[in-house]
Scaffold this active site. Structure first.
Site, mmCIF file in Angstrom:
data_model
loop_
_atom_site.group_PDB
_atom_site.id
_atom_site.type_symbol
_atom_site.label_atom_id
_atom_site.label_comp_id
_atom_site.label_asym_id
_atom_site.label_seq_id
_atom_site.Cartn_x
_atom_site.Cartn_y
_atom_site.Cartn_z
ATOM 1 C CD1 TRP A 197 0.956 -7.152 3.753
ATOM 2 C CD2 TRP A 197 3.031 -7.900 4.165
ATOM 3 N NE1 TRP A 197 1.841 -6.382 3.031
ATOM 4 C CE2 TRP A 197 3.121 -6.808 3.267
ATOM 5 C CE3 TRP A 197 4.205 -8.537 4.577
ATOM 6 C CZ2 TRP A 197 4.339 -6.339 2.779
ATOM 7 C CZ3 TRP A 197 5.421 -8.075 4.086
ATOM 8 C CH2 TRP A 197 5.475 -6.988 3.198
ATOM 9 C CG ASP A 363 0.154 4.455 -2.748
ATOM 10 O OD1 ASP A 363 0.475 4.339 -1.549
ATOM 11 O OD2 ASP A 363 -0.634 3.672 -3.307
ATOM 12 C CG ASP A 364 2.181 6.702 2.422
ATOM 13 O OD1 ASP A 364 1.895 7.843 2.821
ATOM 14 O OD2 ASP A 364 2.547 5.778 3.175
ATOM 15 C CE LYS A 473 -3.270 1.415 -2.240
ATOM 16 N NZ LYS A 473 -1.942 1.239 -2.825
ATOM 17 C CD1 TRP A 474 -9.887 3.530 4.245
ATOM 18 C CD2 TRP A 474 -10.868 5.459 3.727
ATOM 19 N NE1 TRP A 474 -10.352 4.071 5.397
ATOM 20 C CE2 TRP A 474 -10.966 5.259 5.122
ATOM 21 C CE3 TRP A 474 -11.414 6.621 3.180
ATOM 22 C CZ2 TRP A 474 -11.603 6.170 5.967
ATOM 23 C CZ3 TRP A 474 -12.053 7.524 4.034
ATOM 24 C CH2 TRP A 474 -12.142 7.305 5.412
ATOM 25 C CG ASP A 475 -3.286 1.406 2.774
ATOM 26 O OD1 ASP A 475 -3.663 0.332 3.285
ATOM 27 O OD2 ASP A 475 -2.218 1.529 2.158
ATOM 28 C CG ASN A 477 -0.871 0.171 5.633
ATOM 29 O OD1 ASN A 477 -0.947 -0.879 5.024
ATOM 30 N ND2 ASN A 477 -0.846 1.342 5.030
ATOM 31 C CB CYS A 515 -5.714 -0.627 0.312
ATOM 32 S SG CYS A 515 -4.020 -1.208 0.468
ATOM 33 C CG ASP A 537 0.855 -4.460 0.047
ATOM 34 O OD1 ASP A 537 0.039 -3.810 -0.627
ATOM 35 O OD2 ASP A 537 1.197 -4.149 1.196
HETATM 36 C C1 GLA Z 1 0.291 -0.285 2.092
HETATM 37 C C2 GLA Z 1 -0.425 -0.567 0.791
HETATM 38 C C3 GLA Z 1 0.482 -0.242 -0.377
HETATM 39 C C4 GLA Z 1 0.893 1.216 -0.297
HETATM 40 C C5 GLA Z 1 1.549 1.499 1.053
HETATM 41 C C6 GLA Z 1 1.828 2.980 1.243
HETATM 42 O O1 GLA Z 1 1.333 -1.164 2.286
HETATM 43 O O2 GLA Z 1 -0.857 -1.894 0.746
HETATM 44 O O3 GLA Z 1 -0.160 -0.481 -1.606
HETATM 45 O O4 GLA Z 1 -0.225 2.039 -0.481
HETATM 46 O O5 GLA Z 1 0.735 1.063 2.126
HETATM 47 O O6 GLA Z 1 2.397 3.261 2.462
#
Ligand code: GLA
Length: 768
Positions: A197, A363-364, A473-475, A477, A515, A537
């Site tokens: 990361w 975003d989030d 944007k499909w994340d 994590n 993502c 990121d």
């Molecule tokens: C991840 C993504 C970021 C952002 C955050 C939101 O870390 O890589 O770009 O979208 O989540 O929680």
């Protein structure tokens, strides 16, 4: 015809390469050649000579041929237990309980285009031709279909394997790779992209010695080890030498093994990682492996990269955005994190619009109780406190500002503190007898369950159909834990691709950015749905030179999400010039990840003019032929993108040398006989950055911390010297000496005032 078969010899031609194999007297597939195009390749000169057996070998059938030994043959496929002791592409337990297997030629056919896969994404097959060679085990009615799809124009051949069980009993798969290929050793170095990361895509080059190098991942395609692998023959450079590239159209656990045998053969085999993998293939069932992509170039690493770029662009990426310039976006994440309201978002969008942005991305944090990353994932109800008019209202207002609207989702995960988890704890991947391991406070939803897939498809689709959303944007994590068995991980991927197909295939107008905590899932499987992927990121441009430069080995610039963020940088604390942040992000799917109000008025003005310059070069940067130019200086990184009408060059300097007088700009790919204008895009200088050095140009003394200077810094800028030449292509390719940089011995308007971490952008156009 790119595929020809005669007398048991299979000839696969691309524009510049030939791939050749044949069936042996015993029915095995013997690799003969993969490399330079040879029209009428002579099998006798290419075949491995094995009239005399090596000592200490196991002979396949001593009576029939006392020199035939599988260990010493270059093969297209190999089994277990018949004398080949190299890494095997297959481990099966057959109905007799044994792992011994021996697959030999049964039949073949040629089809135009591709043969469609049932469970996984694959390349598009435009202009392609496919060869299917079916092998059969000598003792059981178990068949192996080897598919070779030839992309002549792109110099790519894809391979995959399908196992069919025609027995009355199950066959257990412990390992089934997509391909296996044996090549003569040429002193190879194996290049991979490894990291973590905010540290993606480091190019790791390791010399291949007798033994094996393995590139693998045990949780999706991952930051740690990208599925792509290159083999560089001894002495290969950016521009010359024989280079092979391999990749997988798959984002699950992957493994590529490269083995140099004691007798000088290199075997490369890749596909699903056998890690914890067990798959019971019932009578009548088939198992298909992911498609593997191979290319070969005599033009060094750039040659390999350019083949991959053209292929990915044309045969992998799809949808309305496939070949379209990507909108300049402003994403609110680093500006707001979870703290925002509709009004603050609209203010941010307006500021972005003023600078020249075209798309606003929320975003989030827009749903459920998502005010920190400990709650809300899994829920789709809009947080009305933050967004009183809902997403629909916000989207319309954003559109009213002249921007399109994009939205972040993380559909594969769930927080314990969510309505979804309270209603369906059984939908999360966890073991009943163990404490679940969490990643970013969340669990992964079990995409092998049809109800989970339906829930995601229905909720995401509903939002896409009721709100004016142009971009997603499909994340994702976290990495996977607490899974059942090896088959589960592959079934998850099949479920994941089904979800993406159901949501995005009927909505090709949506621009999808993948993502996974940055570039954790940068792979060709994902790119069959997402036109671009957030590369990291880490937006520090000096880090991005390494990350985007590394990715460029295998992936085109248009697929790399790249944004300008604030300095000092949030992860490295590095202060980089605004122009450098702009110039590096220009070689990507460009955006801003900041609140313009955190910039000074003059920085905003400068950024506005940079974005208007960018619109003039964007197509070339994103879709032009991309070349990494070896400057001979590890601290000067040069990239070039070339379209029919324009050449754009980024020249970045990461470490300044005071006494450097040689600063040669070289260009490639121009017509030597034509005349061109080469102009440097104006590089701004902000006065406060010069501190006490201002004494060289100002008549009065100003302290570096004075209010006057800080006030001036907000509103005034100087211009660095901008180079401009009119010259023949031959001259530009021979090299242009740039003006010198400031070294404290005097000041001239024809000098560069750029230090560490600076960048220059040149635009070359043909004179009419
Ligand atoms: C991840 C993504 C970021 C952002 C955050 C939101 O870390 O890589 O770009 O979208 O989540 O929680």
């Amino acid at each position: 015809m790119s595929i020809q078969v005669s007398d048991g010899v299979f000839r696969l031609h691309t524009a510049e390469t030939t791939y050749l194999f044949r069936t042996t007297a015993f029915g095995h597939l013997e690799s003969l050649h993969y490399g330079r195009r040879v029209e009428d390749a002579d099998v006798e000169s290419l075949r491995y000579k094995h009239e005399i057996p090596h000592g200490s070998t196991v002979l396949y059938d001593e009576k029939a041929d006392p020199s035939y030994c599988l260990e010493e043959l270059p093969l297209e496929w190999s089994g277990v237990g018949k004398g080949d002791f190299r890494v095997t592409p297959m481990e099966l337990r057959l109905p007799d309980g044994s792992f011994t297997c021996d697959f030999v030629y049964d039949s073949h056919r040629i089809e135009s285009g591709i043969v469609k896969m049932d469970t996984l994404p694959q390349s598009a097959g435009i202009g392609a031709e496919t060869l299917l060679v079916t092998l059969k085990d000598k003792a059981f009615t178990v068949y192996l279909d080897l598919y070779y799809t030839v992309y002549e124009a792109e110099n790519v051949i894809t391979r995959r394997a399908v196992l069919r069980n025609a027995e009355q009993a199950p066959v257990l798969l412990k390992r089934l790779m997509s391909y296996s290929l044996d090549l003569p050793d040429r002193g190879y170095t194996v290049a991979t992209l490894s990291g973590g990361w905010i540290n993606e895509a480091n190019v790791i080059e390791r010399k291949l010695e007798t033994g094996m190098l393995v590139n693998e991942s045990t949780s999706f395609s991952q930051h740690r080890h990208n599925p792509a692998v290159a083999l560089l023959s001894r002495g290969a450079t950016e521009d010359s030498g024989l280079v092979y590239g391999f990749n997988l159209v798959y984002g699950g656990n992957h493994q590529t093994s490269v083995e140099l045998s004691p007798t000088g053969l290199v075997r490369i085999t890749g596909g699903i990682n056998p890690y914890c993998f067990l798959w019971e293939l019932q009578p009548g069932e088939t198992f298909e492996t992911p498609e593997a992509v191979m290319t070969c170039s005599l033009g060094g690493k750039n040659g390999m990269s350019q083949n991959f770029h053209a292929f990915v662009q044309k045969q992998i990426v799809r949808g309305d955005w496939q070949n379209k310039e990507r909108p300049i976006l402003i994403n609110n994440w680093e500006a707001n994190f979870f703290q925002f309201r509709q009004n603050s978002l609209l203010r941010l969008a307006k500021r972005g619009k003023r600078l020249g942005c075209e798309l606003f991305v929320l975003d989030d944090g827009w749903f459920g109780a998502r005010n920190t990353d400990t709650a809300g994932l899994g829920d789709y109800t809009v947080n009305r406190k933050k967004l009183p008019e809902g997403l629909e209202g916000l989207g319309k207002r954003v559109n009213g500002l002249g921007l399109s609207f994009g939205l972040w989702f993380e559909p594969e995960n769930v927080n314990d503190d969510s309505d979804l988890y309270r209603a369906h704890p059984d939908w999360a991947i966890q073991r009943p007898n163990r404490t679940p391991a969490l990643g970013r406070h969340q669990k992964i939803l079990n995409l092998t369950l049809p109800a989970v897939r339906d829930y995601i498809v229905e909720n995401v689709s509903h939002i896409l159909d009721t709100c004016p959303i142009a971009y997603v944007k499909w994340d994702m994590n976290r990495k996977v834990s607490d899974f059942e068995d090896g088959a589960f991980l592959h079934r998850y991927m099949i479920g994941y691709y089904e979800v993406l197909s159901r949501i995005f295939r009927p909505r090709p107008q949506i621009l999808l950015e993948g993502c996974a905590s940055g570039g954790g899932r940068f792979d060709l499987g994902h790119l069959c749905f997402a036109q671009q992927i957030w590369a990291s990121d880490d937006t520090d441009p000096i880090e991005r030179l390494r990350i985007q430069g590394g990715l460029s080995l295998f992936y085109p610039v248009s697929t790399m999400g790249a944004h300008v963020s604030m300095a000092p940088h949030q992860q490295t604390l590095r202060h980089t010039p605004l122009f450098t942040r702009f110039a590096v992000a220009a070689f990507g799917a460009f955006g801003l990840e900041l609140d313009p109000m955190d910039l000074t008025p003059i920085e905003r003005k400068v950024l506005t003019s940079m974005l208007s310059e960018y619109r003039k070069i964007r197509k070339t940067c994103q879709f032009g032929t991309f070349t990494r130019v070896d400057t001979g200086n590890p601290y000067i990184i040069q990239w070039q993108a070339q379209s029919e009408t324009q050449t754009v060059i980024l020249r970045a300097k990461t470490l300044t040398k005071a006494a450097q007088v040689n600063d040669l700009l070289t260009v490639t790919g121009l017509d030597p006989h034509k005349t061109y204008t080469c102009r440097e895009i104006q590089n701004p200088l902000f006065v406060a950055g010069f501190g006490t050095l201002l004494k060289h140009i100002l008549p009065v003394k100003i302290r570096s911390y004075s209010h006057i200077l800080l006030a001036a810094n907000k509103r005034l800028k100087m211009d660095d010297y901008a180079e401009q030449y009119r010259a023949s292509g031959a001259q530009l390719m021979a090299g242009v000496q740039l003006h010198r940089s400031f070294i404290g011995t005097g000041y001239s308007e024809k000098m560069h005032m750029q230090g560490d971490d600076s960048a220059m952008l040149f635009v070359i156009t043909e004179d009419s």
